[in-house]
Motif scaffolding. Structure first.
Motif, PDB file in Angstrom:
ATOM      1  N   ALA A 241       0.847  -1.194   0.000  1.00  0.00           N
ATOM      2  CA  ALA A 241       0.000   0.000   0.000  1.00  0.00           C
ATOM      3  C   ALA A 241       0.884   1.245   0.000  1.00  0.00           C
ATOM      4  O   ALA A 241       2.061   1.172   0.348  1.00  0.00           O
ATOM      5  CB  ALA A 241      -0.897   0.019   1.240  1.00  0.00           C
ATOM      6  N   CYS A 242       0.295   2.369  -0.395  1.00  0.00           N
ATOM      7  CA  CYS A 242       1.062   3.613  -0.513  1.00  0.00           C
ATOM      8  C   CYS A 242       0.433   4.769   0.225  1.00  0.00           C
ATOM      9  O   CYS A 242       1.111   5.725   0.585  1.00  0.00           O
ATOM     10  CB  CYS A 242       1.159   4.030  -1.983  1.00  0.00           C
ATOM     11  SG  CYS A 242       2.017   2.855  -3.006  1.00  0.00           S
ATOM     12  N   ASN A 243      -0.881   4.711   0.372  1.00  0.00           N
ATOM     13  CA  ASN A 243      -1.600   5.847   0.918  1.00  0.00           C
ATOM     14  C   ASN A 243      -1.720   5.744   2.434  1.00  0.00           C
ATOM     15  O   ASN A 243      -1.984   4.657   2.965  1.00  0.00           O
ATOM     16  CB  ASN A 243      -2.999   5.874   0.285  1.00  0.00           C
ATOM     17  CG  ASN A 243      -3.726   7.150   0.606  1.00  0.00           C
ATOM     18  OD1 ASN A 243      -4.263   7.287   1.703  1.00  0.00           O
ATOM     19  ND2 ASN A 243      -3.717   8.082  -0.314  1.00  0.00           N
ATOM     20  N   PRO A 244      -1.525   6.849   3.148  1.00  0.00           N
ATOM     21  CA  PRO A 244      -1.599   6.805   4.614  1.00  0.00           C
ATOM     22  C   PRO A 244      -2.880   6.157   5.148  1.00  0.00           C
ATOM     23  O   PRO A 244      -2.832   5.425   6.137  1.00  0.00           O
ATOM     24  CB  PRO A 244      -1.504   8.280   5.019  1.00  0.00           C
ATOM     25  CG  PRO A 244      -0.740   8.926   3.914  1.00  0.00           C
ATOM     26  CD  PRO A 244      -1.131   8.197   2.664  1.00  0.00           C
ATOM     27  N   LYS A 245      -4.037   6.433   4.486  1.00  0.00           N
ATOM     28  CA  LYS A 245      -5.310   5.835   4.941  1.00  0.00           C
ATOM     29  C   LYS A 245      -5.219   4.310   4.893  1.00  0.00           C
ATOM     30  O   LYS A 245      -5.596   3.621   5.839  1.00  0.00           O
ATOM     31  CB  LYS A 245      -6.444   6.236   3.976  1.00  0.00           C
ATOM     32  CG  LYS A 245      -6.983   7.623   4.134  1.00  0.00           C
ATOM     33  CD  LYS A 245      -8.239   7.741   3.245  1.00  0.00           C
ATOM     34  CE  LYS A 245      -8.251   9.034   2.464  1.00  0.00           C
ATOM     35  NZ  LYS A 245      -9.333   9.132   1.487  1.00  0.00           N
TER      36      LYS A 245
ATOM     37  N   PHE B 220      -1.796  -0.362 -13.531  1.00  0.00           N
ATOM     38  CA  PHE B 220      -1.956  -1.794 -13.209  1.00  0.00           C
ATOM     39  C   PHE B 220      -2.536  -1.979 -11.805  1.00  0.00           C
ATOM     40  O   PHE B 220      -3.350  -2.874 -11.581  1.00  0.00           O
ATOM     41  CB  PHE B 220      -0.605  -2.519 -13.333  1.00  0.00           C
ATOM     42  CG  PHE B 220      -0.240  -2.828 -14.755  1.00  0.00           C
ATOM     43  CD1 PHE B 220      -0.739  -3.964 -15.391  1.00  0.00           C
ATOM     44  CD2 PHE B 220       0.573  -1.981 -15.490  1.00  0.00           C
ATOM     45  CE1 PHE B 220      -0.419  -4.250 -16.718  1.00  0.00           C
ATOM     46  CE2 PHE B 220       0.898  -2.247 -16.817  1.00  0.00           C
ATOM     47  CZ  PHE B 220       0.399  -3.384 -17.431  1.00  0.00           C
ATOM     48  N   ILE B 221      -2.110  -1.136 -10.875  1.00  0.00           N
ATOM     49  CA  ILE B 221      -2.635  -1.236  -9.499  1.00  0.00           C
ATOM     50  C   ILE B 221      -4.135  -0.940  -9.506  1.00  0.00           C
ATOM     51  O   ILE B 221      -4.932  -1.691  -8.933  1.00  0.00           O
ATOM     52  CB  ILE B 221      -1.885  -0.267  -8.544  1.00  0.00           C
ATOM     53  CG1 ILE B 221      -0.415  -0.676  -8.405  1.00  0.00           C
ATOM     54  CG2 ILE B 221      -2.553  -0.250  -7.171  1.00  0.00           C
ATOM     55  CD1 ILE B 221       0.472   0.359  -7.712  1.00  0.00           C
ATOM     56  N   VAL B 222      -4.518   0.128 -10.181  1.00  0.00           N
ATOM     57  CA  VAL B 222      -5.934   0.515 -10.229  1.00  0.00           C
ATOM     58  C   VAL B 222      -6.761  -0.599 -10.883  1.00  0.00           C
ATOM     59  O   VAL B 222      -7.845  -0.957 -10.397  1.00  0.00           O
ATOM     60  CB  VAL B 222      -6.108   1.848 -11.005  1.00  0.00           C
ATOM     61  CG1 VAL B 222      -7.580   2.131 -11.298  1.00  0.00           C
ATOM     62  CG2 VAL B 222      -5.501   3.002 -10.211  1.00  0.00           C
ATOM     63  N   ALA B 223      -6.235  -1.156 -11.949  1.00  0.00           N
ATOM     64  CA  ALA B 223      -6.968  -2.210 -12.670  1.00  0.00           C
ATOM     65  C   ALA B 223      -7.229  -3.426 -11.780  1.00  0.00           C
ATOM     66  O   ALA B 223      -8.244  -4.109 -11.932  1.00  0.00           O
ATOM     67  CB  ALA B 223      -6.186  -2.626 -13.916  1.00  0.00           C
ATOM     68  N   GLY B 224      -6.325  -3.681 -10.852  1.00  0.00           N
ATOM     69  CA  GLY B 224      -6.471  -4.868  -9.995  1.00  0.00           C
ATOM     70  C   GLY B 224      -7.111  -4.579  -8.646  1.00  0.00           C
ATOM     71  O   GLY B 224      -7.210  -5.470  -7.795  1.00  0.00           O
ATOM     72  N   CYS B 225      -7.542  -3.345  -8.447  1.00  0.00           N
ATOM     73  CA  CYS B 225      -8.062  -2.938  -7.135  1.00  0.00           C
ATOM     74  C   CYS B 225      -9.502  -3.379  -6.890  1.00  0.00           C
ATOM     75  O   CYS B 225     -10.338  -3.235  -7.771  1.00  0.00           O
ATOM     76  CB  CYS B 225      -8.051  -1.411  -7.068  1.00  0.00           C
ATOM     77  SG  CYS B 225      -6.892  -0.785  -5.908  1.00  0.00           S
ATOM     78  N   PRO B 226      -9.810  -3.858  -5.683  1.00  0.00           N
ATOM     79  CA  PRO B 226     -11.211  -4.128  -5.363  1.00  0.00           C
ATOM     80  C   PRO B 226     -11.998  -2.812  -5.293  1.00  0.00           C
ATOM     81  O   PRO B 226     -11.431  -1.782  -4.904  1.00  0.00           O
ATOM     82  CB  PRO B 226     -11.153  -4.805  -3.992  1.00  0.00           C
ATOM     83  CG  PRO B 226      -9.796  -4.562  -3.463  1.00  0.00           C
ATOM     84  CD  PRO B 226      -8.889  -4.191  -4.592  1.00  0.00           C
ATOM     85  N   PRO B 227     -13.306  -2.841  -5.668  1.00  0.00           N
ATOM     86  CA  PRO B 227     -14.103  -1.606  -5.718  1.00  0.00           C
ATOM     87  C   PRO B 227     -14.097  -0.825  -4.408  1.00  0.00           C
ATOM     88  O   PRO B 227     -14.021   0.406  -4.415  1.00  0.00           O
ATOM     89  CB  PRO B 227     -15.520  -2.105  -6.040  1.00  0.00           C
ATOM     90  CG  PRO B 227     -15.325  -3.441  -6.651  1.00  0.00           C
ATOM     91  CD  PRO B 227     -14.066  -4.013  -6.102  1.00  0.00           C
TER      92      PRO B 227
ATOM     93  N   ARG C 283     -12.853   4.076  -1.350  1.00  0.00           N
ATOM     94  CA  ARG C 283     -12.236   4.709  -0.180  1.00  0.00           C
ATOM     95  C   ARG C 283     -11.455   5.957  -0.584  1.00  0.00           C
ATOM     96  O   ARG C 283     -11.316   6.908   0.158  1.00  0.00           O
ATOM     97  CB  ARG C 283     -11.307   3.707   0.522  1.00  0.00           C
ATOM     98  CG  ARG C 283     -10.792   4.201   1.861  1.00  0.00           C
ATOM     99  CD  ARG C 283      -9.704   3.307   2.409  1.00  0.00           C
ATOM    100  NE  ARG C 283     -10.132   1.939   2.638  1.00  0.00           N
ATOM    101  CZ  ARG C 283      -9.311   0.903   2.783  1.00  0.00           C
ATOM    102  NH1 ARG C 283      -8.004   1.087   2.718  1.00  0.00           N
ATOM    103  NH2 ARG C 283      -9.766  -0.305   2.987  1.00  0.00           N
ATOM    104  N   HIS C 284     -10.931   5.922  -1.817  1.00  0.00           N
ATOM    105  CA  HIS C 284     -10.137   7.056  -2.301  1.00  0.00           C
ATOM    106  C   HIS C 284     -10.926   7.951  -3.255  1.00  0.00           C
ATOM    107  O   HIS C 284     -10.337   8.803  -3.938  1.00  0.00           O
ATOM    108  CB  HIS C 284      -8.868   6.547  -2.987  1.00  0.00           C
ATOM    109  CG  HIS C 284      -7.953   5.842  -2.037  1.00  0.00           C
ATOM    110  ND1 HIS C 284      -7.262   6.510  -1.056  1.00  0.00           N
ATOM    111  CD2 HIS C 284      -7.662   4.527  -1.881  1.00  0.00           C
ATOM    112  CE1 HIS C 284      -6.561   5.636  -0.355  1.00  0.00           C
ATOM    113  NE2 HIS C 284      -6.788   4.424  -0.817  1.00  0.00           N
ATOM    114  N   GLY C 285     -12.241   7.730  -3.327  1.00  0.00           N
ATOM    115  CA  GLY C 285     -13.080   8.575  -4.178  1.00  0.00           C
ATOM    116  C   GLY C 285     -12.816   8.393  -5.656  1.00  0.00           C
ATOM    117  O   GLY C 285     -12.983   9.327  -6.454  1.00  0.00           O
TER     118      GLY C 285
END
Lengths: 330, 95
Positions: free
Chosen positions: A178-182, A232-239, A244-246
């Motif tokens: 993960a990369c985002n503080p949240k 690629f990360i976005v493509a594999g991300c669960p909805p 969560r990140h809008g």
């Protein structure tokens, strides 16, 4: 004190990767992680070379998986590596990527159980035991090394709450994807839950955040380099993670379709600044320092700068070593 | 080509910038397969020892540059006003 790790993807000639590895060690990095993907150079051949060209840095696969490589062979590989770089080897192991495994006809069955069982087998083998293991995924019948080995710290590569908690229960470390503080804050909570369940101390677990990282003095160049991995990360991300990140879930779907069709222009063109911010640490050195400082508040103990690193890898390592690391190593 | 002799022609003040530019050129080439394994080992060994800015280091970098990116190496030498090296390498390159 915060440790810094760096990840290299061995998609370039070994001598280029080794140049960067040597540069990273000179630059003060604590950990070197080499990715394990069948379509790049072999992770252990690369690590073996790295063990020869370095003297201090801790190194290991980041991360391998038990579906592509049987845990007995993983134990053999890290034990051999430990002979070459005594006391400097760690093992990063996770469930792997389902799509990649499907490409080679390997099913990802019971990922949580598979990772847990594989770690038990690896530890048994490294302890010099004759390992007879009857698990749900893996079985061994008296597997034993004919050479002397010793315990090697295991880092669990994890993203979901169950794998994160498992890492807290049994790992010497965790590699949080993960990369985002949240996201990192939530992930660290799951790891701590596992630590508490097992009655361990928090300092027993090295909590590493494994990021898609891109730095350059020119923010446009840093962002441009971050776009492909973020797509690629976005493509594999669960909805739910996108929400969560809008981030518009349908946009992620568009990127996924474009990537499947090898339409890189359309895929990369659909990546937004919000996606870059959610799924990478990207920007000028000052911006990256700010983001690392934010991540530190979650209780992480290692920051890993992962691919792409920047528009120019050599320059990115220089910026990391001379401008970013010194801000945290006082 | 005698790259040690070529490197010997360099003034100390020119070594740092030439080394930097040649390392960048070598690391960004797409012609990885043209790097001989023995030369790759010498390149890494000298880098480990912080010797890529020395004359032996520059000899290795010049050889790697000429093998991997001959035209770009000549351009680099020209940009750094290293005309003597440029012309000596040109003489030796296949026409």
């Amino acid at each position: 004190m915060l440790k810094f790790g760096i990840e290299f993807v061995p998609r370039e000639a070994y001598w280029k990767i080794m140049h960067y590895v040597i540069q990273a060690e000179k630059g003060g990095f604590n950990n070197l992680w080499i990715t394990d993907h069948f379509n790049n150079r072999n992770v252990y051949a690369t690590l073996a070379a790295a063990s020869i060209y370095t003297e201090r840095i801790t190194l290991g696969p980041g991360v391998t998986n038990p579906f592509m490589v049987n845990p007995v062979l993983t134990a053999q590989a890290v034990a051999t590596l430990d002979e070459m770089a005594p006391g400097r080897v760690v093992l990063g192991i996770g469930a792997g990527d389902r799509t990649t495994l499907e490409t080679v006809g390997v099913a990802m069955e019971k990922p949580l159980t598979a990772v847990q069982e594989s770690i038990a087998i690896v530890r048994g083998m490294l302890n010099g035991e004759s390992v007879s293991f009857q698990g749900q995924v893996f079985k061994t019948a008296g597997a034993k090394f004919l050479f002397k080995t010793r315990r090697i710290p295991v880092y669990v590569g994890a993203q979901g709450p169950k794998m994160l908690a498992l890492a807290g229960r049994i790992g010497e470390g965790v590699l949080i994807n993960a990369c985002n503080p949240k996201d990192v804050e939530l992930a660290v909570q799951s790891v701590k839950q596992g630590i508490n369940e097992a009655g361990r101390r928090q300092e027993d677990v090295d909590i590493a955040v494994y990021t898609a990282f891109s730095v350059h003095q020119d923010i446009k160049k840093a962002t441009k380099a971050a776009v492909p991995p973020v797509s690629f990360i976005v493509a594999g991300c669960p909805p739910e993670l996108l929400q969560r990140h809008g981030i518009d879930v349908s946009k992620a779907g568009e990127i996924r379709e474009a990537l499947k069709a090898n339409d890189w222009g359309r895929a990369f063109g659909a990546v937004t600044p919000e996606m870059i911010s959610a799924f990478s640490v990207c920007g000028t050195p000052a911006m990256c320092i700010e983001r690392v400082a934010e991540l530190l508040k979650s209780g992480i103990t290692q920051f890993v700068a992962g691919s792409p690193l920047g528009a120019n890898v050599r320059e990115a390592i220089r910026l990391l070593s001379h401008e970013i690391l010194p801000s945290f190593k006082t | 080509m005698d790259y040690d002799a070529l490197a010997a022609l360099l003034d100390e003040s020119q070594c740092q910038s030439l080394s930097d530019k040649l390392v960048d050129l070598i690391l960004t080439t797409k012609n990885d397969e043209k790097m001989p394994s023995a030369l790759a080992r010498r390149f890494l060994h000298l880098w480990q020892q912080n010797r890529l800015v020395t004359k032996p280091g520059l000899a290795v970098l010049l050889e790697a540059g000429v093998r991997l990116e001959p035209e770009k190496t000549l351009t680099t030498l020209s940009e750094l006003n290293l005309g003597i090296l440029e012309s000596k390498i040109k003489e030796d390159l296949p026409k």
